[in-house]
Design an enzyme around this catalytic site. Structure first.
Site, PDB file in Angstrom:
ATOM      1  N   ALA A  38       0.870  -1.186   0.000  1.00  0.00           N
ATOM      2  CA  ALA A  38       0.000   0.000   0.000  1.00  0.00           C
ATOM      3  C   ALA A  38       0.895   1.220   0.000  1.00  0.00           C
ATOM      4  O   ALA A  38       2.068   1.141   0.395  1.00  0.00           O
ATOM      5  CB  ALA A  38      -0.906   0.005   1.233  1.00  0.00           C
ATOM      6  N   CYS A  39       0.387   2.354  -0.439  1.00  0.00           N
ATOM      7  CA  CYS A  39       1.216   3.546  -0.552  1.00  0.00           C
ATOM      8  C   CYS A  39       1.820   3.907   0.806  1.00  0.00           C
ATOM      9  O   CYS A  39       1.265   3.600   1.866  1.00  0.00           O
ATOM     10  CB  CYS A  39       0.428   4.713  -1.128  1.00  0.00           C
TER      11      CYS A  39
END
Length: 270
Positions: A174-175
């Site tokens: 995930a970012c």
């Protein structure tokens, strides 16, 4: 419905769409979807990857390599979350603003290039966590073929393995903004610290890694079956030294290990 029936349904959905632009991160889901879409639609597929401070270069390189190796049209665009009004304040709907910005830009490119639909890699399992980014995608008319076909993460990994995709066992990603607790400011400096710290752990052989940024404290999450690696005093000392060099004053290991959406656990208590 069997896994092969789900795959057939996915292919039917893509065939009916005719041409698609995929928001492509290079992760397990979007890589699988891109490959199937390319097999079904040929050159009527384009992948777009967003470059930003929250997206590590290692992930960008893998996305570029996969698209190139498979001769799939691929564009890299700039979608800098920190430039979005209010994003850096890190509200709980942070992902909504990010995805709205991203898919608005992808939509513009799709229109310019003459593609009919915009798609993403959301799957059935994504419905089980707090994901405001999915709301933004729906508002902008983005479709999720994997979700529509009833495919979950386990299905996607199994099918990816059958197709010899290099991402079949790739750890979830995930970012980097997701490593910072809601309400705490997101800055380039913090994202850079997280990126360097996670790369250090990956270079040490850990596969599933998160470094949560709690001010002067770094909270390390690794896969539950990798936690015992930290029982090495040498590794603990070296990690503490490296993280302090990066800018953290204190370094902790989350004894529960990595789990999806751990930053949302505080929300669930409200």
């Amino acid at each position: 419905m069997s896994i092969n029936e789900k795959l057939d349904k996915l292919k039917e959905i893509l065939k009916e769409m005719g041409s698609v632009v995929l928001g492509f991160s290079g992760g397990v889901d979007s890589t699988f979807l891109l490959r199937v879409a390319s097999d079904v639609l040929g050159d009527k597929v384009m992948a777009i990857t967003a470059s930003s401070a929250a997206f590590p270069q290692r992930e960008m390189n893998e996305a570029i390599m996969f698209a190139g190796n498979n001769k799939i049209k691929h564009k890299v665009i700039v979608s800098e979350e920190l430039d979005i009004d209010g994003f850096s304040q890190n509200p709980i709907d942070r992902c909504y603003h990010c995805k709205k910005e991203l898919f608005t830009k992808i939509s513009q490119t799709a229109k310019e290039e003459g593609f009919k639909y915009i798609i993403d890699g959301a799957n059935v399992d994504d419905k089980g966590d707090y994901r405001p980014g999915m709301d933004a995608a729906r508002e902008l008319g983005v479709r999720s073929p994997l979700l529509e076909a009833g495919l979950n993460k386990a299905d996607i990994r199994a099918l990816s393995k059958d197709m010899d995709l290099p991402t079949w066992d790739k750890p979830s990603f995930a970012c980097l903004s997701s490593r910072i607790p809601y309400g705490q400011e997101i800055t380039r400096e913090k994202l850079g610290m997280i990126d360097i710290a996670e790369q250090y752990l990956l270079d040490k052989g850990f596969r599933q890694v998160r470094v949560r940024h709690h001010g002067e404290i770094a909270r390390i999450e690794v896969a539950p079956n990798e936690r015992e690696k930290f029982f090495s005093l040498n590794l603990m000392d070296e990690t503490a030294s490296k993280f302090k060099e990066i800018g953290f004053n204190y370094v902790t290991l989350d004894i529960k290990g990595y789990r999806t959406g751990s930053m949302n656990e505080a929300l669930n208590k409200e």
